[in-house]
Motif scaffolding. Sequence first.
Motif, mmCIF file in Angstrom:
data_model
loop_
_atom_site.group_PDB
_atom_site.id
_atom_site.type_symbol
_atom_site.label_atom_id
_atom_site.label_comp_id
_atom_site.label_asym_id
_atom_site.label_seq_id
_atom_site.Cartn_x
_atom_site.Cartn_y
_atom_site.Cartn_z
ATOM 1 N N ILE A 1 0.842 -1.201 0.000
ATOM 2 C CA ILE A 1 0.000 0.000 0.000
ATOM 3 C C ILE A 1 0.874 1.247 0.000
ATOM 4 O O ILE A 1 0.627 2.195 -0.738
ATOM 5 C CB ILE A 1 -0.963 -0.011 1.206
ATOM 6 C CG1 ILE A 1 -2.006 -1.105 1.027
ATOM 7 C CG2 ILE A 1 -1.619 1.350 1.394
ATOM 8 C CD1 ILE A 1 -2.816 -1.388 2.272
ATOM 9 N N GLY A 2 1.904 1.241 0.825
ATOM 10 C CA GLY A 2 2.820 2.382 0.884
ATOM 11 C C GLY A 2 3.546 2.621 -0.430
ATOM 12 O O GLY A 2 3.755 3.763 -0.838
ATOM 13 N N GLU A 3 3.934 1.565 -1.092
ATOM 14 C CA GLU A 3 4.622 1.690 -2.375
ATOM 15 C C GLU A 3 3.710 2.237 -3.461
ATOM 16 O O GLU A 3 4.135 3.005 -4.322
ATOM 17 C CB GLU A 3 5.190 0.334 -2.813
ATOM 18 C CG GLU A 3 6.402 -0.097 -2.036
ATOM 19 C CD GLU A 3 7.588 0.806 -2.276
ATOM 20 O OE1 GLU A 3 8.053 0.913 -3.428
ATOM 21 O OE2 GLU A 3 8.050 1.422 -1.297
ATOM 22 N N ALA A 4 2.451 1.845 -3.438
ATOM 23 C CA ALA A 4 1.495 2.285 -4.454
ATOM 24 C C ALA A 4 0.929 3.676 -4.171
ATOM 25 O O ALA A 4 0.408 4.329 -5.078
ATOM 26 C CB ALA A 4 0.348 1.282 -4.567
ATOM 27 N N TRP A 5 1.045 4.136 -2.925
ATOM 28 C CA TRP A 5 0.404 5.379 -2.492
ATOM 29 C C TRP A 5 0.709 6.583 -3.382
ATOM 30 O O TRP A 5 -0.219 7.279 -3.813
ATOM 31 C CB TRP A 5 0.765 5.657 -1.043
ATOM 32 C CG TRP A 5 0.124 6.868 -0.471
ATOM 33 C CD1 TRP A 5 0.762 8.001 -0.044
ATOM 34 C CD2 TRP A 5 -1.267 7.101 -0.251
ATOM 35 N NE1 TRP A 5 -0.140 8.911 0.424
ATOM 36 C CE2 TRP A 5 -1.399 8.381 0.313
ATOM 37 C CE3 TRP A 5 -2.412 6.352 -0.491
ATOM 38 C CZ2 TRP A 5 -2.634 8.930 0.646
ATOM 39 C CZ3 TRP A 5 -3.635 6.893 -0.153
ATOM 40 C CH2 TRP A 5 -3.741 8.169 0.409
ATOM 41 N N PRO A 6 1.968 6.899 -3.708
ATOM 42 C CA PRO A 6 2.215 8.085 -4.537
ATOM 43 C C PRO A 6 1.487 8.032 -5.879
ATOM 44 O O PRO A 6 0.890 9.026 -6.306
ATOM 45 C CB PRO A 6 3.737 8.086 -4.729
ATOM 46 C CG PRO A 6 4.256 7.355 -3.541
ATOM 47 C CD PRO A 6 3.226 6.289 -3.261
ATOM 48 N N ALA A 7 1.503 6.887 -6.525
ATOM 49 C CA ALA A 7 0.828 6.767 -7.826
ATOM 50 C C ALA A 7 -0.675 6.912 -7.685
ATOM 51 O O ALA A 7 -1.328 7.535 -8.526
ATOM 52 C CB ALA A 7 1.183 5.429 -8.473
ATOM 53 N N VAL A 8 -1.239 6.358 -6.609
ATOM 54 C CA VAL A 8 -2.685 6.454 -6.382
ATOM 55 C C VAL A 8 -3.075 7.911 -6.144
ATOM 56 O O VAL A 8 -4.039 8.416 -6.731
ATOM 57 C CB VAL A 8 -3.113 5.566 -5.189
ATOM 58 C CG1 VAL A 8 -4.542 5.854 -4.775
ATOM 59 C CG2 VAL A 8 -2.931 4.100 -5.540
ATOM 60 N N VAL A 9 -2.326 8.604 -5.308
ATOM 61 C CA VAL A 9 -2.620 10.013 -5.001
ATOM 62 C C VAL A 9 -2.561 10.851 -6.266
ATOM 63 O O VAL A 9 -3.465 11.636 -6.555
ATOM 64 C CB VAL A 9 -1.636 10.567 -3.939
ATOM 65 C CG1 VAL A 9 -1.732 12.078 -3.842
ATOM 66 C CG2 VAL A 9 -1.900 9.928 -2.600
ATOM 67 N N VAL A 10 -1.500 10.693 -7.030
ATOM 68 C CA VAL A 10 -1.337 11.493 -8.244
ATOM 69 C C VAL A 10 -2.447 11.190 -9.240
ATOM 70 O O VAL A 10 -3.021 12.099 -9.836
ATOM 71 C CB VAL A 10 0.059 11.272 -8.856
ATOM 72 C CG1 VAL A 10 0.138 11.821 -10.264
ATOM 73 C CG2 VAL A 10 1.112 11.921 -7.975
ATOM 74 N N GLY B 1 12.067 15.911 1.033
ATOM 75 C CA GLY B 1 13.429 15.955 0.539
ATOM 76 C C GLY B 1 13.795 14.754 -0.309
ATOM 77 O O GLY B 1 14.887 14.679 -0.844
ATOM 78 N N THR B 2 12.869 13.802 -0.448
ATOM 79 C CA THR B 2 13.095 12.605 -1.247
ATOM 80 C C THR B 2 12.048 12.548 -2.349
ATOM 81 O O THR B 2 10.861 12.637 -2.080
ATOM 82 C CB THR B 2 12.961 11.338 -0.377
ATOM 83 O OG1 THR B 2 13.837 11.448 0.727
ATOM 84 C CG2 THR B 2 13.277 10.096 -1.169
ATOM 85 N N SER B 3 12.483 12.404 -3.562
ATOM 86 C CA SER B 3 11.541 12.339 -4.676
ATOM 87 C C SER B 3 10.836 10.994 -4.711
ATOM 88 O O SER B 3 11.463 9.963 -4.496
ATOM 89 C CB SER B 3 12.259 12.559 -6.001
ATOM 90 O OG SER B 3 12.775 13.856 -6.056
ATOM 91 N N PRO B 4 9.532 10.993 -4.975
ATOM 92 C CA PRO B 4 8.825 9.711 -5.069
ATOM 93 C C PRO B 4 9.283 8.931 -6.292
ATOM 94 O O PRO B 4 9.684 9.521 -7.296
ATOM 95 C CB PRO B 4 7.360 10.119 -5.197
ATOM 96 C CG PRO B 4 7.377 11.514 -5.671
ATOM 97 C CD PRO B 4 8.665 12.131 -5.193
ATOM 98 N N PRO B 5 9.226 7.607 -6.205
ATOM 99 C CA PRO B 5 9.680 6.776 -7.326
ATOM 100 C C PRO B 5 8.613 6.600 -8.398
ATOM 101 O O PRO B 5 8.525 5.585 -9.033
ATOM 102 C CB PRO B 5 9.972 5.445 -6.631
ATOM 103 C CG PRO B 5 8.991 5.403 -5.519
ATOM 104 C CD PRO B 5 8.841 6.837 -5.054
ATOM 105 N N CYS B 6 7.761 7.606 -8.531
ATOM 106 C CA CYS B 6 6.691 7.495 -9.508
ATOM 107 C C CYS B 6 6.291 8.861 -9.993
ATOM 108 O O CYS B 6 6.915 9.847 -9.644
ATOM 109 C CB CYS B 6 5.480 6.829 -8.889
ATOM 110 S SG CYS B 6 4.524 7.962 -7.871
#
Length: 116
Positions: A14-23, A105-110
């Motif tokens: 869920i944490g790994e998918a979160w940035p893509a889901v939000v965007v 300070g860290t860019s998301p991997p997506c």
Amino acid sequence: MLGYPAMNWNRFIIGEAWPAVVVNELLGPQGLAPARSDAANAAAVAACDSQDGVTDGVIAEPRRCHFDARKVSGLTPQEAKAVNLIWDGPRGARGNRLWGGITRGTSPPCCPAATP
């Protein structure tokens, strides 16, 4: 005990998918341009870098950085909301944290803009 995982894989995914889901939910197919994500992260580093007494381009304790992406010029309100949600991480229906967000300070991997 043997046979038990060292981490909660269900929440990790869920944490790994979160940035893509939000965007996807907030910004749609245009996504979040890497330059805008980089600008938000650079602003967070500028705001929180010196909290440890050393200005070195690194946020030493990201959990103490509460920089709000709405302060970043050039981000739309929806982009700032997306960045803040990515930084916060996924939460359940009752607001309980499911997994930690990507630290400021860290860019998301997506999340680059979608390609046709």
